[in-house]
Every structure is written in C-alpha cells, then in structure tokens.
Design an enzyme around this catalytic site. Structure first.
Site, PDB file in Angstrom:
ATOM      1  N   HIS A  88       0.933  -1.209  -0.072  1.00  7.57           N
ATOM      2  CA  HIS A  88       0.005  -0.039  -0.007  1.00  7.57           C
ATOM      3  C   HIS A  88       0.768   1.266   0.029  1.00  7.57           C
ATOM      4  CE1 HIS A  88      -3.557   2.323   0.901  1.00  7.57           C
ATOM      5  NE2 HIS A  88      -2.765   3.128   1.390  1.00  7.57           N
ATOM      6  N   CYS A  89       0.802   1.897  -1.050  1.00  2.99           N
ATOM      7  CA  CYS A  89       1.774   3.225  -1.305  1.00  2.99           C
ATOM      8  C   CYS A  89       0.978   4.509  -0.776  1.00  2.99           C
ATOM      9  CB  CYS A  89       2.101   3.301  -2.475  1.00  2.99           C
ATOM     10  SG  CYS A  89       3.376   4.731  -2.905  1.00  2.99           S
ATOM     11  N   PRO A  90       1.158   5.028   0.292  1.00  5.77           N
ATOM     12  CA  PRO A  90       0.642   6.221   0.838  1.00  5.77           C
ATOM     13  C   PRO A  90       0.995   7.573  -0.364  1.00  5.77           C
ATOM     14  CG  PRO A  90       2.230   5.891   2.308  1.00  5.77           C
ATOM     15  CD  PRO A  90       2.416   4.650   1.290  1.00  5.77           C
ATOM     16  N   GLY A  94      -1.543   7.133  -2.663  1.00  8.01           N
ATOM     17  CA  GLY A  94      -2.727   7.066  -1.975  1.00  8.01           C
ATOM     18  C   GLY A  94      -3.827   6.012  -2.370  1.00  8.01           C
ATOM     19  N   ASN A  95      -2.992   4.774  -2.721  1.00 11.04           N
ATOM     20  CA  ASN A  95      -3.678   3.521  -3.163  1.00 11.04           C
ATOM     21  C   ASN A  95      -2.751   2.423  -2.925  1.00 11.04           C
ATOM     22  OD1 ASN A  95      -5.787   2.222  -4.392  1.00 11.04           O
ATOM     23  ND2 ASN A  95      -5.715   3.065  -6.462  1.00 11.04           N
TER      24      ASN A  95
END
Lengths: 163, 384
Positions: B167-169, B172-173
């Site tokens: 999950h890559c902040p 944002g997804n």
C-alpha cells in the site's frame, strides 16, 4: 424525546428489498421454485492464470451429463487462457499502450475485454441451449470476481421432483 | 394502511464494503488517506514549475530549445502515470456473497471433521501445488474467501487485492496486479525527470559561474533561490526514487512482489523456489510490464436497484422529524423573523410529545429551506 419516533421510523423503514444479481424471473410468490447453488472453484496448478476445476460436482449428477459439463468448463478455461496469453500480440499491445501513456485505451478495447465479451456470449448461449432446459443457470465468473463459476440449481417442489 | 414502494437506482460503488473513497460517480477509486498523495503532487508540480519558470528560459536560449520541450513531455508522462496508479482499481477481489461464504464454510467443516469441544479448530488453509511447489492459500475472515495465490488483504483499504505488492501512501492507493506497471513506470519516469532537472540545474549553475565565478553565482539574490530550492528537492528525491526504481526493477526481474520479498516467501534454503518466475529475466519483465491488461472485477458503475418499502405511518413520521430538524435550533437567533419566534416555541412544546402526528404541519415558521415548503404541502395534502 426524539428517540421514540426515530426508533419507530427506523424499524418501519427497515423493510428493504435489495435485488442483487438474482434472476427475479424465477421468483414466484407461492415459493414453489427454490434454488441451491454449487460453486466451481479455481484451479491453481498452472499458476495464477484463470482456470476452473473440471471435477464434476455430485449435486449435478441427476441433472446434466458429466461430459457436457466438462466441455463447458474446458471451453471457458480455453477462452480465459486466450485472454491471458503472453505472446507477441499482448506484448505489442502493452508496448504501444505504454508509449501513449495508456491513453490509447480511451478509444480502443483491450484484448482481454474483447475475450470477456466472447465469454459472456458463450455463457448466454450455453444457458439458453443446455442449462436452462435442465433447470440450471450458469453465472458469468466475472460477476463473482473471477473466483468461482456459480451454478444455480432450480427445483420445482410442486411437481414433487428433486430431493 | 397504505404503503409506498420507492425504487432507487444506485451505482454498485455506493454499496461496496471496504475503506475506499470513490469520485466521479465511481470512475476514480482511492484510499481514504490522501494527504501524502497531495504532497506528492505538490512536490512534483512545484519543482517542475520552478524549473520551467526560472531555468528553462536561460537554457533554451543559451543551450538548446529542445530542453524544455523534453522536460514538458516527461512531466506529462509522470503525471499521467501517477494519476493512473492512484485512481485505478489495484485488483480488488470482491467479497463473497452469503451463499458462496456458506458453501465454503460447509466445505471447511467437512474437511475438518469433528472437532472435540473446547479444542481450537485447525487453521483454515488450502494447499495447492503450483509448478511443483506447495503454496498455502489462506482464508480471509473479512472477505470470506480463500485468497488466490499472491493475493493479500490490505488492512488500510480493508480489501483483498490480487497480486498485492504494497500500500503506497505516496500515490494514495494499493499497488496490485492492475496498477503495478503504472506504478513502476511512474517511479522510473520520476527518476528520469529528477535526474534531468538536477543535471540541468547544475549545468545552469556552471554556465552562470563561467561568467561570474562559482561562489558569486551562489550568493546572487534573489534570482537563485528557486534554483537552490530545486536542487535541494531534486537531491533528496533522487536517492529515494532512484533507489525505489532499482528495487522494483530487481523484483520484476525475479517476478516477485514487495510483499513476498518482505515476508521472505521465496528466499532462503528452506522456502523453495518462486513458482511464478519464468526463470528468464526478459520473460519476467515482459510478463509484468507488457502482459495483458486485466479488467476490474468490481464493476463500480453497474446499476443496482434498491427498493425501499415505506408505510404511510413512517411517511408522516418522516415529515414530522424533518420539520423538527428544520425548526431546530429551537432557540430563535437573530435571523428569525419576530413573528415566527412564538410559533417556534409553541411547536417545540408540541413536538416534545411523541404521539403527535400533525402538529408542526400547520405551524411552520418561515425559516430556511425550500424542502420545508414541499414537505408542508405533502403533509397538508395527507391531513385533508
């Protein structure tokens, strides 16, 4: 003071009927037709490609030929294999799309989407010709997240057939 | 007692479980926390804006006019890949419908047999053989499915994602099967853009210092502030983004996901070999980057029919409550016309008793919303 009418309101409004992907044509008010479902799971021995098990479920023994069932599932497997095939055509599509920053898919359908339409037509065709006359219904796996092939078995209790 | 059936057409995304946010009527799908994504956008556009405004005029004149043109193309490609990664469905697996969940539970119970009371049932695992390697499929208690190989449940988005990477902040997804190639192209093109801007910033400094000396160039104020800022941002971004691109290039060549790498699924002597790898770097790269584009199985924009059965009593109660809502705050404020103030107090007293059905209908203070007028007219119709 507002709690009582609010609770009453919520209770009254809570009569909700959600029709979620159910073949409403088969629902009768007298509930003479009831249905059960069988789920054909995915087969992972060849990796993560989309492939379904061809093992014949026991619930369908009285309804359909084993060979017929296997043929349907095998054809579906072949179609999905065609969609996910790694070869010159898919590489070309991928490279061309990346060069255009994938904007080309705004005007063009992907190969996978074309095959999915083919699969939808095949399932509709199979339902009309083979499964519906035997009181069965195949659901397109795409509607179940490509996880299972759902087969709905309809039983007419009024005739006294079935279990 | 009469009943009213109200049929509403809703899009399927409105009813999807999970912690995603949807925009543009289901076309855009992101995680809930978007703050870091806005920071990413700001950093990229800000740095590029500084470059285009302060460096490009000098470089276009003194070096080559193609420099800004190529920078613009690269910037547009970076933004396209970022937005594509952030807004697309990463490969979310929909949760099992009740019948499917029950069917799987029955299969599990049949497989486990009779568990003596007091003893914990065995863990729900299915073993499958993929390319002569035993892979364990775990059962997801949230989604009520046995996760396909390489799928994992993202706790931030509360979804099972196929070929879950991480999950890559920053985008944002989640990064999964469907958007991994866009994510990789984003990091690759961002690395190139950062190197490009950094290089030409240095070239700019060198060219200016040829005229007036290196230290003098740096001391010049205020014209060199954008240059200094740009160089600073690029320097720090360079190490992280280029490093990340290198790491993902390594993963792609081995056909592994970040999740598998962190867990050490296929490394070490006892774990076995990666059954998904083609044992050929080029073939692995081609599969991940140029493979077929998988469609979304979520059908976010499909239509769902929602039937709500409302009885006449509840319609009246609904109107009463709505009117109570519009009359609250019951304390008149400076905007309330003077003649309405006594009627607010009167209706407040009357509405306090729960068994009243029509009191507020006739005494509506001339406050606010057009809805009040509509509801009053319905209430009046029913009263007659």
């Amino acid at each position: 003071m507002l709690a009582f009418p609010t609770i009453l309101l919520i209770k009254l409004i809570c009569i909700r009927v959600n029709s979620l992907c159910r073949p409403t044509a088969y629902r009768t008010s007298s509930n003479q037709l009831c249905s059960s479902k069988v789920f054909i799971q995915r087969h992972y021995s060849s990796g993560t490609i989309c492939k379904f098990q061809t093992k014949f479920p026991s619930e369908l023994e009285s309804r359909i030929d084993e060979q017929q069932f296997e043929e349907t599932i095998q054809t579906l497997n072949n179609l999905y294999a065609e969609a996910e095939k790694l070869g010159g055509k898919s590489y070309l599509e991928g490279c061309l799309a990346s060069l255009t920053a994938y904007t080309i898919f705004l005007c063009m359908e992907t190969h996978y989407e074309k095959v999915l339409k083919k699969i939808a037509r095949y399932i509709k065709d199979q339902n009309e010709k083979i499964y519906a006359p035997r009181g069965l219904l195949l659901t397109d796996p795409i509607e179940r997240g490509l996880r299972v092939v759902e087969i709905t078995i309809f039983e007419d209790r009024s005739i006294g057939s079935g279990r | 007692m009469s009943a009213v059936m109200i049929t509403r057409k809703v899009r399927k995304w409105e009813k999807l479980p999970g912690k995603n946010t949807f925009c543009c009527d289901g076309r855009v799908m992101m995680a809930r926390q978007k703050g870091v994504f806005y920071l990413t956008l700001f950093l990229i556009t800000g740095t590029c804006a500084l470059f285009f405004a302060f460096e490009c005029p000098y470089l276009a004149v003194h070096l080559c006019p193609a420099i800004p043109v190529f920078a613009v193309l690269l910037f547009l490609f970076v933004m396209a890949m970022l937005l594509r990664t952030s807004f697309s469905d990463p490969g979310v697996l929909p949760r099992a419908l009740p019948e499917e969940a029950t069917f799987i539970e029955m299969e599990i119970e049949a497989a486990n047999g009779n568990v003596p009371a007091g003893q914990r049932p065995p863990p729900r695992i299915r073993n499958v053989q993929i390319n002569n390697q035993i892979v364990k499929l775990k059962y997801c208690y949230t989604c009520k499915i046995f996760r396909p190989p390489r799928a994992s449940h993202c706790s931030i988005c509360d979804n099972c994602v196929d070929r879950f990477d991480h999950h890559c902040p920053w985008v944002g997804n989640c990064v999964g099967k469907r958007n991994y190639r866009y994510f990789y192209l984003f990091t690759l093109s961002l690395s190139l853009l950062t190197i490009y801007i950094f290089t030409f910033d240095i070239v700019h400094v060198v060219m200016r210092s040829m005229n007036g000396g290196f230290l003098n160039t740096l001391k010049e104020t205020p014209g060199t502030y954008p240059l200094k800022l740009s160089v600073l941002v690029c320097f720090f971004t360079l190490w992280s983004v280029v490093g990340l691109t290198g790491f993902h290039t390594y993963l792609i060549s081995l056909n592994q996901t970040t999740n598998e790498d962190i867990k050490g699924s296929w490394s070490g002597k006892n774990r076995g070999q990666n059954p998904y790898s083609h044992k050929n770097i080029i073939k692995n790269c081609c599969e991940v980057l140029c493979g077929p584009t998988y469609p979304s199985v979520l059908d976010r924009r499909g239509l769902l029919q929602e039937d709500t059965l409302i009885s006449s009593i509840s319609v009246t109660m609904f109107i009463v409550l709505s009117l109570q809502k519009t009359t609250a705050p019951l304390i008149p404020n400076e905007h309330t016309p003077d003649d309405a103030k006594p009627s607010i107090a009167a209706s407040a007293e009357k509405n306090a008793s729960p068994k009243e059905e029509h009191p507020a209908a006739t005494k509506v203070p001339p406050l606010a919303s057009p809805e009040t007028d509509a509801e009053t007219s319905i209430a009046k119709e029913r009263a007659h």
